[in-house]
Design a protein around this motif. Structure first.
Motif, PDB file in Angstrom:
ATOM      1  N   LYS A  55      19.962   4.034  13.671  1.00  0.00           N
ATOM      2  CA  LYS A  55      21.311   3.822  14.308  1.00  0.00           C
ATOM      3  C   LYS A  55      21.093   3.599  15.803  1.00  0.00           C
ATOM      4  O   LYS A  55      20.150   4.198  16.386  1.00  0.00           O
ATOM      5  CB  LYS A  55      22.271   5.288  14.280  1.00  0.00           C
ATOM      6  N   ARG A  56      21.894   2.812  16.362  1.00  0.00           N
ATOM      7  CA  ARG A  56      21.576   2.431  17.761  1.00  0.00           C
ATOM      8  C   ARG A  56      22.474   3.341  18.539  1.00  0.00           C
ATOM      9  O   ARG A  56      23.594   3.998  18.089  1.00  0.00           O
ATOM     10  CB  ARG A  56      22.456   1.061  18.005  1.00  0.00           C
ATOM     11  N   GLY A  57      22.232   3.428  19.941  1.00  0.00           N
ATOM     12  CA  GLY A  57      23.317   4.073  20.753  1.00  0.00           C
ATOM     13  C   GLY A  57      24.169   3.166  21.243  1.00  0.00           C
ATOM     14  O   GLY A  57      24.305   2.051  20.652  1.00  0.00           O
ATOM     15  N   ASN A  98       0.861  -1.268  -0.154  1.00  0.00           N
ATOM     16  CA  ASN A  98      -0.075  -0.181   0.098  1.00  0.00           C
ATOM     17  C   ASN A  98       1.045   1.177  -0.091  1.00  0.00           C
ATOM     18  O   ASN A  98       1.733   1.314   0.800  1.00  0.00           O
ATOM     19  CB  ASN A  98      -1.013  -0.080   1.315  1.00  0.00           C
ATOM     20  N   ALA A  99       0.446   2.268  -0.719  1.00  0.00           N
ATOM     21  CA  ALA A  99       1.315   3.415  -0.885  1.00  0.00           C
ATOM     22  C   ALA A  99       1.601   4.090   0.293  1.00  0.00           C
ATOM     23  O   ALA A  99       2.298   5.086   0.492  1.00  0.00           O
ATOM     24  CB  ALA A  99       0.902   4.300  -1.859  1.00  0.00           C
ATOM     25  N   LYS A 100       0.599   4.141   1.076  1.00  0.00           N
ATOM     26  CA  LYS A 100       0.441   4.847   2.448  1.00  0.00           C
ATOM     27  C   LYS A 100       1.426   4.293   3.464  1.00  0.00           C
ATOM     28  O   LYS A 100       1.628   4.873   4.423  1.00  0.00           O
ATOM     29  CB  LYS A 100      -0.925   4.800   3.041  1.00  0.00           C
ATOM     30  N   GLN A 101       1.979   3.019   3.168  1.00  0.00           N
ATOM     31  CA  GLN A 101       2.703   2.584   4.153  1.00  0.00           C
ATOM     32  C   GLN A 101       4.221   2.900   4.095  1.00  0.00           C
ATOM     33  O   GLN A 101       4.630   3.163   3.011  1.00  0.00           O
ATOM     34  CB  GLN A 101       2.518   1.154   4.148  1.00  0.00           C
ATOM     35  N   GLY A 102       5.079   2.835   5.134  1.00  0.00           N
ATOM     36  CA  GLY A 102       6.314   2.980   4.939  1.00  0.00           C
ATOM     37  C   GLY A 102       7.025   2.049   4.424  1.00  0.00           C
ATOM     38  O   GLY A 102       6.557   1.065   4.307  1.00  0.00           O
ATOM     39  N   PRO A 103       8.623   2.073   4.110  1.00  0.00           N
ATOM     40  CA  PRO A 103       9.449   1.163   3.801  1.00  0.00           C
ATOM     41  C   PRO A 103       9.080  -0.042   4.749  1.00  0.00           C
ATOM     42  O   PRO A 103       8.762   0.042   5.959  1.00  0.00           O
ATOM     43  CB  PRO A 103      10.644   1.606   3.620  1.00  0.00           C
ATOM     44  N   HIS A 125      13.436  -0.419   7.810  1.00  0.00           N
ATOM     45  CA  HIS A 125      14.423   0.837   7.726  1.00  0.00           C
ATOM     46  C   HIS A 125      15.365   0.692   8.763  1.00  0.00           C
ATOM     47  O   HIS A 125      15.480  -0.014   9.866  1.00  0.00           O
ATOM     48  CB  HIS A 125      13.663   2.214   7.623  1.00  0.00           C
ATOM     49  N   LYS A 132       7.727  -0.701  16.990  1.00  0.00           N
ATOM     50  CA  LYS A 132       8.224  -0.569  18.261  1.00  0.00           C
ATOM     51  C   LYS A 132       8.936  -1.709  18.919  1.00  0.00           C
ATOM     52  O   LYS A 132      10.030  -1.418  19.825  1.00  0.00           O
ATOM     53  CB  LYS A 132       6.917  -0.198  19.411  1.00  0.00           C
TER      54      LYS A 132
END
Lengths: 370, 512
Positions: A14-16, A3-8, A11, A363
């Motif tokens: 970067k970790r701390g 769906n075009a509305k969704q992000g990749p 992704h 999350k």
């Protein structure tokens, strides 16, 4: 789904800073994963039982006392060259001329043993040989350093080319000193008299090499991390402008560091010729000048970690040899396995600096390591 | 103003870098036909927020709608397709290509490359908004402001109607800034949405229609510029009321300290960088150096610090008892060996003043590591100094063993200035000491410099913000193309006059 509305889908985040045990955990998982992939590849390609293949590798490396000492010797020599290139690398001086610098050391050692054997006492001969090897290695590294410092030539190309010059010089002198005439090789130098040979400790000809290299490891660790010289060369490596700003003489530091680099290569050359091989050939350095680059990088230029990385590479090499003879596979297959293992070890560094976030469970940290 | 609908709505945008929340549920509306100033201290997340709008970062959470439609921006290309273009602080241009070539670089086109048509279109854009740029000029021949113009035209050429400018005036002279603002107003009047990120309050008041304030990654609020003032905006940015005046104590017993005579410097390519420069810097006084960037400021400071080969002239250091010592031809080590404590805060903090990958205490060591006969370095002294600097200058860092590159710009500068003044200098050279710093950190730095002045140090302050130079310095030396255009007293000098002197030798006088 797409769906075009969704992000990749995935992704990269970067970790701390990761706690040390977690970073090592990731590296351990990478090695286990590498072994699993190697097992699958082995079964699919050769049909052999992977467990047996691994057993053969371990047996090939540690199976007998002799094999273990062989491994120790290989590790020590590889570690020696790695130590040598490390100060230069810390200075961001890409010295890939370890091979040539070792050869220069070997050649000088052989020259002393051949030409000076009957002119002085054995103790003095060994001392002169050591000094000559160290000087030869230092000079071989000092030439590109001088050009870099004065005219900012490219050190990578320069040190690389110096390797070929060293190989050709050795080839030339092998013919000059060949025994017997026409053999095309030098053979064992001073076989009867053992003049210029390093004495074995407790009957073990490798022990001295190992001790010398370990002392060098500790010494270099202190030099790089606690000495004024070590501090200066790190500053030069990070930023020449900063170095000039605080009054560090950059060209002097470059030359001094490369002399040290070459001198350690000279020590390795001396140990190879006087300590173990008692001869010199064009292939005596055995590509260690290049493998050392990898050892040093893998250990992040830390001499203490280099003990582990050089052991790993030496082990892979010995184990690979054992597989190829025992299973009638050629050496290339063993190289494939080494390649897979190194790929995982180097690749896992990515997962130490970054993590992947998946779309749905953004999350929940997706802690995939492979 | 009639009621408008937002062109861009950002809702609940969150982005974390490791443990740092750069943006925390940020809301932002951007309208067409309006200039929005995005305000916030360093590290408040302005640039991060805009980078997500322009496709450089992808938000961890939140949504973005453009003209009422929810969108996903995965790359700068996606952003451009949606009409969003960003002009970064650091230009991304190919020096050896012309303006036109740079502008069309990376665009996919059909058929043959038609440079003529492209330049015609570029001229059209330039005429429409009042840009002053020659499409056939090579980038390396351009001034900073021309390069910036090329960057702006580049995004317009690609059809952007939402423009984001990240600190566009940091590199411009007052005159160039005025020109840029005129162009931005033209674009606003043509119905484009414009966002500028800036620190400079007077620019916000002069240019923007609306302001939005971020603090510590959170959205604090937005309002119409005409309904607010600099003090209120600053308080919102910092979170508490702050004093906005720079202190300027009277010079303490000024005596000549550094005397520069007929100094001429040529760059490696033989270009004259400083041309017969003469001046005196006094102790207990701040001498400001103004000029368009690249007018020899860098060479001047580096020559005094012993880092720049010079062609002719002399630089004398005059001790308290009146003895003269020549600094020219000596390197920093030799100058220090003479007993002259000269501190230098260079423009390039991480590339020259500090080592980014080393931690605070190792950076403190840069100046002191040679002390003592031992072959090993003394680590205790620097560690103590690092701790003192952190405590006294209120550097925010996880610990003194954090690499300095991980600190924010303001904290990096505090570390550098802290180290440089720790050696109790008699001369302090600073280049763009507050560049990129937020208001709070800037005032800390002004305060530190003033304290040095009060203790009798000769301070040479190279600056780019004329308002600050006029408020802080006792005298201002104006450089123009490597020559001294004039020296004016800081008290009572007019900004316009100094601006003129920066662009023309002698300023107005040359006209008359």
């Amino acid at each position: 789904m797409n769906n075009a509305k969704q992000g990749p889908l995935v992704h990269i985040v970067k970790r701390g800073a990761l706690p040390r045990w977690k970073a090592w955990g990731i590296r351990l998982i990478a090695i286990v994963a590498a072994l699993i992939v190697c097992a699958v590849v082995t079964m699919v390609v050769t049909g052999e039982d992977p467990i047996q293949v691994y057993a053969t590798m371990i047996d090939g490396a540690f199976g007998t006392t002799r094999k273990a000492w062989n491994l120790a010797q290989s590790t020590a020599m590889l570690l020696g060259v790695s130590l040598a290139v490390t100060p230069a690398f810390r200075m961001r001086f890409w010295n890939i001329g370890g091979e040539g610098q070792v050869l220069a050391g070997c050649l000088a050692a052989a020259a002393c043993m051949i030409c000076l054997a009957d002119k002085m006492s054995n103790g003095l001969l060994i001392a002169v040989t050591a000094a000559a090897s160290i000087a030869a290695g230092a000079v071989w590294a000092g030439i590109p350093a001088f050009f870099k410092a004065k005219w900012n030539t490219n050190e990578t190309l320069f040190t690389l080319m110096m390797n070929y010059v060293a190989t050709q010089l050795v080839a030339f002198f092998v013919i000059v000193w060949e025994v017997p005439k026409g053999a095309g090789k030098i053979g064992i130098i001073n076989q009867a008299t053992q003049l210029g040979w390093l004495p074995p400790i407790g009957g073990n000809k490798y022990l001295l090499n190992v001790i010398v290299i370990l002392v060098l490891t500790v010494g270099l660790y202190v030099y790089l991390n606690y000495s004024k010289h070590g501090y200066e060369l790190s500053v030069v490596g990070e930023s020449e402008r900063t170095a000039r700003y605080v009054g560090i003489k950059v060209d002097r530091v470059i030359i001094r560091t490369m002399l040290l680099s070459g001198a350690i290569c000279g020590v390795v050359g001396f140990l190879l010729v006087s300590g173990t091989d008692h001869t010199v050939t064009t292939t005596i350095a055995g590509g260690r000048g290049f493998t050392a680059v990898m050892v040093s990088w893998l250990a992040k230029f830390n001499p203490i970690f280099m003990v582990l990385t050089s052991l790993l590479l030496a082990f892979l090499d010995k184990g690979a040899g054992a597989i190829s003879t025992n299973f009638g596979l050629n050496h290339s297959f063993a190289d494939i396995l080494s390649g897979i293992i190194l790929f995982f070890i180097i690749g896992c560094e990515f997962f130490i600096s970054y993590k992947l976030s998946f779309r749905k469970s953004a999350k929940k940290e997706a802690d995939t390591n492979v | 103003m009639e009621k408008k609908t937002a062109a861009v709505k950002m809702r609940n945008i969150t982005k974390a870098f490791g443990p740092v929340l750069a943006n925390d549920k940020v809301w932002l509306d951007i309208y067409r036909g309006e200039i929005l100033a995005l305000l916030g201290e360093n590290g408040s997340g302005k640039t991060t927020l805009m980078n997500m709008l322009s496709g450089i970062y992808f938000p961890d959470e939140g949504e973005i709608t453009i003209d009422g439609k929810e969108v996903v921006i995965r790359s700068p290309k996606d952003a451009l397709n949606l009409g969003i273009g960003m002009i970064h602080q650091h230009f991304k241009l190919v020096d050896v290509l012309t303006a036109t070539e740079n502008i069309i670089l990376g665009l996919e086109g059909k058929g043959r490359l038609d440079l003529k048509a492209a330049s015609a279109k570029i001229r059209e854009i330039c005429d429409k908004y009042g840009f002053d740029v020659d499409p056939d000029m090579k980038i390396y021949e351009m001034s900073v402001s021309q390069k910036q113009t090329v960057e702006i035209v580049k995004v317009l050429y690609r059809g952007a109607d939402i423009l984001i400018l990240d600190e566009p005036t940091a590199v411009l002279t007052p005159q160039e800034t005025d020109k840029l603002f005129a162009v931005l107003r033209n674009m606003r009047d043509a119905g484009k949405a414009i966002v500028i990120i800036t620190h400079k309050m007077h620019e916000v008041e002069e240019l923007s229609d609306r302001v939005a304030v971020l603090r510590h990654g959170q959205f604090i609020g937005d309002m119409l510029t005409k309904d607010t003032n600099a003090q209120e905006m600053t308080n919102m940015m910092i979170g508490r009321p702050v004093e906005l005046n720079i202190e300027r104590p009277e010079p303490v017993d000024p005596k000549p300290r550094i005397e520069v005579k007929d100094l001429t410097v040529r760059s490696i390519d033989g270009v004259i960088k400083l041309d017969n420069v003469s001046f005196t810097a006094n102790s207990g006084e701040i001498l400001g150096i103004a000029g368009i960037s690249g007018c020899g400021q860098k060479e001047l400071l580096e020559a005094i610090a012993g880092l720049q080969p010079t062609e002719s002239g002399s630089i004398s250091y005059i001790t308290d008892s009146g003895e003269r010592e020549e600094l020219l031809g000596k390197d920093p080590l030799a100058i220090a060996d003479m007993g002259v404590t000269l501190s230098f805060v260079p423009e390039d903090r991480l590339g020259m003043g500090l080592v980014g990958n080393m931690d605070l205490s190792d950076n403190m060591m840069l100046r002191s590591f040679r002390r003592g006969r031992s072959l090993l370095t003394d680590r205790k002294g620097p560690r103590k100094l690092a701790q003192t600097v952190v405590d006294e200058l209120d550097v925010s860092t996880p610990s003194i063993s954090t690499p300095v590159r991980k600190l924010s710009g303001g904290n990096v500068q505090k570390v550098l200035v802290g180290r440089e003044i720790a050696s109790a200098p008699t001369v302090l050279l600073t280049a763009y000491a507050v560049r990129g710093l937020d208001i709070n950190s800037s005032y800390t730095i002004y305060d530190l410099i003033n304290r040095q002045k009060k203790s009798g140090v000769a301070v040479i302050y190279v600056g780019e913000d004329l308002d600050v130079l006029l408020e802080l310095c006792d005298r201002i030396l104006v450089l123009c193309g490597g020559k001294v255009s004039g020296i004016v007293p800081g008290r009572g000098a007019k900004k316009r006059d100094v601006g003129m002197m920066m662009t023309k030798l002698g300023g107005n006088k040359a006209d008359e």
